[in-house]
Design an enzyme around this catalytic site. Structure first.
Site, PDB file in Angstrom:
ATOM      1  CB  SER A 167       1.881  38.586   2.435  1.00 22.60           C
ATOM      2  OG  SER A 167       0.572  38.384   2.000  1.00 22.60           O
ATOM      3  CE1 TYR A 217       3.094  33.701   1.264  1.00 24.90           C
ATOM      4  CE2 TYR A 217       1.031  34.913   1.476  1.00 24.90           C
ATOM      5  CZ  TYR A 217       2.341  34.848   1.052  1.00 24.90           C
ATOM      6  OH  TYR A 217       2.904  35.926   0.409  1.00 24.90           O
ATOM      7  CG  ASP A 240     -10.407  34.150  -1.726  1.00 29.85           C
ATOM      8  OD1 ASP A 240      -9.204  34.331  -1.460  1.00 29.85           O
ATOM      9  OD2 ASP A 240     -10.812  33.743  -2.832  1.00 29.85           O
ATOM     10  CB  ILE A 273     -15.970  34.423 -10.884  1.00 32.46           C
ATOM     11  CG1 ILE A 273     -15.407  35.089 -12.149  1.00 32.46           C
ATOM     12  CG2 ILE A 273     -16.167  35.420  -9.762  1.00 32.46           C
ATOM     13  CD1 ILE A 273     -16.161  36.314 -12.609  1.00 32.46           C
ATOM     14  CG  PHE A 274     -12.571  30.928  -6.974  1.00 30.78           C
ATOM     15  CD1 PHE A 274     -13.059  29.772  -7.566  1.00 30.78           C
ATOM     16  CD2 PHE A 274     -11.224  31.248  -7.149  1.00 30.78           C
ATOM     17  CE1 PHE A 274     -12.225  28.942  -8.316  1.00 30.78           C
ATOM     18  CE2 PHE A 274     -10.386  30.432  -7.896  1.00 30.78           C
ATOM     19  CZ  PHE A 274     -10.891  29.273  -8.480  1.00 30.78           C
ATOM     20  CE  LYS A 308       6.024  35.476   2.657  1.00 30.52           C
ATOM     21  NZ  LYS A 308       7.388  35.657   2.158  1.00 30.52           N
ATOM     22  CG  LEU A 342      -8.583  37.725 -11.123  1.00 35.68           C
ATOM     23  CD1 LEU A 342      -9.580  36.626 -11.470  1.00 35.68           C
ATOM     24  CD2 LEU A 342      -9.291  38.865 -10.386  1.00 35.68           C
ATOM     25  CB  ILE A 401       8.203  40.457  -6.843  1.00 36.48           C
ATOM     26  CG1 ILE A 401       6.700  40.142  -6.960  1.00 36.48           C
ATOM     27  CG2 ILE A 401       8.407  41.889  -6.349  1.00 36.48           C
ATOM     28  CD1 ILE A 401       5.965  40.105  -5.639  1.00 36.48           C
ATOM     29  NE  ARG A 442      -8.670  31.670  -3.840  1.00 39.89           N
ATOM     30  CZ  ARG A 442      -7.763  32.379  -4.510  1.00 39.89           C
ATOM     31  NH1 ARG A 442      -7.249  31.922  -5.617  1.00 39.89           N
ATOM     32  NH2 ARG A 442      -7.368  33.556  -4.075  1.00 39.89           N
TER      33      ARG A 442
HETATM   34  N1  UDP Z   1     -10.036  34.588  -8.251  1.00 43.94           N
HETATM   35  C1  UDP Z   1     -11.042  34.056  -9.056  1.00 43.94           C
HETATM   36  N2  UDP Z   1     -10.700  33.143 -10.008  1.00 43.94           N
HETATM   37  C2  UDP Z   1      -9.407  32.717 -10.201  1.00 43.94           C
HETATM   38  C3  UDP Z   1      -8.384  33.263  -9.373  1.00 43.94           C
HETATM   39  C4  UDP Z   1      -8.751  34.191  -8.407  1.00 43.94           C
HETATM   40  O1  UDP Z   1     -12.221  34.406  -8.909  1.00 43.94           O
HETATM   41  O2  UDP Z   1      -9.169  31.866 -11.072  1.00 43.94           O
HETATM   42  C5  UDP Z   1     -10.383  35.598  -7.224  1.00 43.94           C
HETATM   43  C6  UDP Z   1     -10.010  35.164  -5.818  1.00 43.94           C
HETATM   44  O3  UDP Z   1     -11.071  34.443  -5.230  1.00 43.94           O
HETATM   45  C7  UDP Z   1      -9.774  36.522  -5.154  1.00 43.94           C
HETATM   46  C8  UDP Z   1      -9.260  37.412  -6.284  1.00 43.94           C
HETATM   47  O4  UDP Z   1      -9.629  36.745  -7.496  1.00 43.94           O
HETATM   48  O5  UDP Z   1     -11.011  37.066  -4.732  1.00 43.94           O
HETATM   49  C9  UDP Z   1      -7.762  37.578  -6.264  1.00 43.94           C
HETATM   50  O6  UDP Z   1      -7.164  36.301  -6.129  1.00 43.94           O
HETATM   51  P1  UDP Z   1      -5.624  36.028  -6.325  1.00 43.94           P
HETATM   52  O7  UDP Z   1      -5.417  34.554  -6.184  1.00 43.94           O
HETATM   53  O8  UDP Z   1      -5.161  36.673  -7.580  1.00 43.94           O
HETATM   54  O9  UDP Z   1      -4.930  36.818  -5.143  1.00 43.94           O
HETATM   55  P2  UDP Z   1      -5.149  36.770  -3.537  1.00 43.94           P
HETATM   56  O10 UDP Z   1      -6.091  37.898  -3.236  1.00 43.94           O
HETATM   57  O11 UDP Z   1      -5.667  35.430  -3.166  1.00 43.94           O
HETATM   58  O12 UDP Z   1      -3.781  37.029  -3.013  1.00 43.94           O
END
Ligand code: UDP
Length: 339
Positions: free
Chosen positions: A119, A143, A287, A209-210, A147, A192, A16, A284
């Site tokens: 954030s 994290y 989340d 996909i988590f 912040k 993602l 950024i 994950r």
């Molecule tokens: N995600 C996923 N697979 C990946 C990376 C992220 O399913 O390889 C999902 C993650 O669980 C979340 C969304 O994508 O629901 C966005 O994740 P990212 O890490 O990009 O950003 P965050 O929301 O954690 O800041």
């Protein structure tokens, strides 16, 4: 806007940061980047770059005495949520202690304006949606906590030293510059959109996909993706704000519109014309199901407009950037080594 001095951009060689350096230069501003290059790239900036760390108080003192700095935009910090859970000390050191060094160097020299990279992680588990700036702030990982602590420090510094600040609470930064000159290139990629595109580019075999059992229409998490050029513009508008008003301000930077992981994968397949194999994996940790900004405050108070944050534009610009990385053989083997 008239600025006698320079704008110091910490973390200016990062994702950024480098987009913000570019945008400010396009606006005719005089910028100086400071970056330790732990995750940034020297060739991402086309302005003077000081390679150094915010733990180095002598260096900070020297920068503020050598240059006439009008304001600081502070990106330098650590940003991987999962890592912060295992290694909280790194997050409090980089995001809080080093940030304090910066503030103290500013205060010593009477520099009284800072834009802070905050954030959506400061909010923690959402209590309602969309999330406005008054939503309770109860971070669920180190994290987000780091912040939030820094935002609080800024409030006390405003009171004690007249330091004015804007804390921008980013939702999900994504995309690349429209000319594909800049983009996301982290040593360890966890986000993602770059992950999806790495699969499209056949650098990874499958996208995990988590979680597909979330209470959302397709069972996958929903996020508010904001184009990095829009995000850079939010920093420019914040500088304007601090040139007009003093105080401590915080704004969400998002679009108000949520997209599911499933929708992101579909958009990537449409833009890249590649099949993206997916695999469902466990949720994950940490989340939340849905994170979408109420983005009215920044619109109303700073005149912010998300111009490039359509998922298709995000994906097209990110894909052009990924193809460039691929052409230049800059894709790195990524092993998740957290420290
Ligand atoms: N995600 C996923 N697979 C990946 C990376 C992220 O399913 O390889 C999902 C993650 O669980 C979340 C969304 O994508 O629901 C966005 O994740 P990212 O890490 O990009 O950003 P965050 O929301 O954690 O800041």
């Amino acid at each position: 806007m008239s600025n006698a001095g320079k704008i110091l951009i910490t973390g200016g060689a990062g994702y950024i940061g480098s987009h913000t350096v570019k945008l400010l230069q396009e606006q005719g501003m005089d910028v100086l980047a400071l970056d330790n290059l732990s995750t940034g790239h020297a060739d991402s900036v086309n302005c003077p770059l000081i390679v150094g760390d915010l733990s180095d108080k002598n260096l900070l003192g020297k920068i503020f005495s050598d240059y006439q700095i009008d304001a600081v935009i502070h990106f330098a910090g650590s940003l991987i949520v999962e890592e912060s859970v295992s290694f909280p000390q790194k997050y409090f050191e980089n995001n809080v202690a080093n940030g304090l060094n910066l503030l103290d160097a500013m205060v010593k020299r009477g520099v009284n304006k800072i834009i802070d990279s905050s954030s959506a992680a400061v909010y923690g588990e959402p209590h309602y949606m969309p999330i406005d700036e008054d939503h309770p702030r109860k971070p669920v990982n180190p994290y987000g906590e780091s912040k939030l602590v820094f935002e609080k420090i800024l409030r006390w510094y405003a009171q004690a030293f007249g330091l004015s600040s804007v804390s921008l609470r980013y939702f999900n930064a994504a995309g690349a510059s429209l000319d594909a000159s800049l983009g996301e290139d982290h040593p360890v990629e966890t986000h993602l959109i770059p992950k999806v595109l790495r699969v499209a580019a056949r650098q990874e075999e499958v996208l995990k996909i988590f979680g597909n059992d979330y209470p959302t229409p397709d069972g996958t998490c929903i996020r508010d993706y904001i184009h990095v050029v829009d995000l850079a513009q939010a920093h420019f508008l914040s500088l304007n704000k601090l040139n007009q008003d003093s105080g401590c301000f915080s704004y969400n930077v998002g679009t108000g519109k949520g997209r599911s992981v499933g929708e992101v994968v579909n958009a990537a397949m449409e833009v890249t014309h590649k099949m993206i194999p997916i695999e469902y994996a466990p949720r994950r940790a940490g989340d939340p199901a849905i994170l979408v900004a109420d983005a009215e405050k920044i619109k109303n108070e700073l005149g912010f407009e998300a111009k490039y944050s359509d998922l298709e534009i995000i994906m097209k610009t990110a894909w052009a950037w990924h193809q460039k990385l691929l052409d230049n053989h800059k894709y790195k083997q990524q092993e998740l080594q957290m420290h």
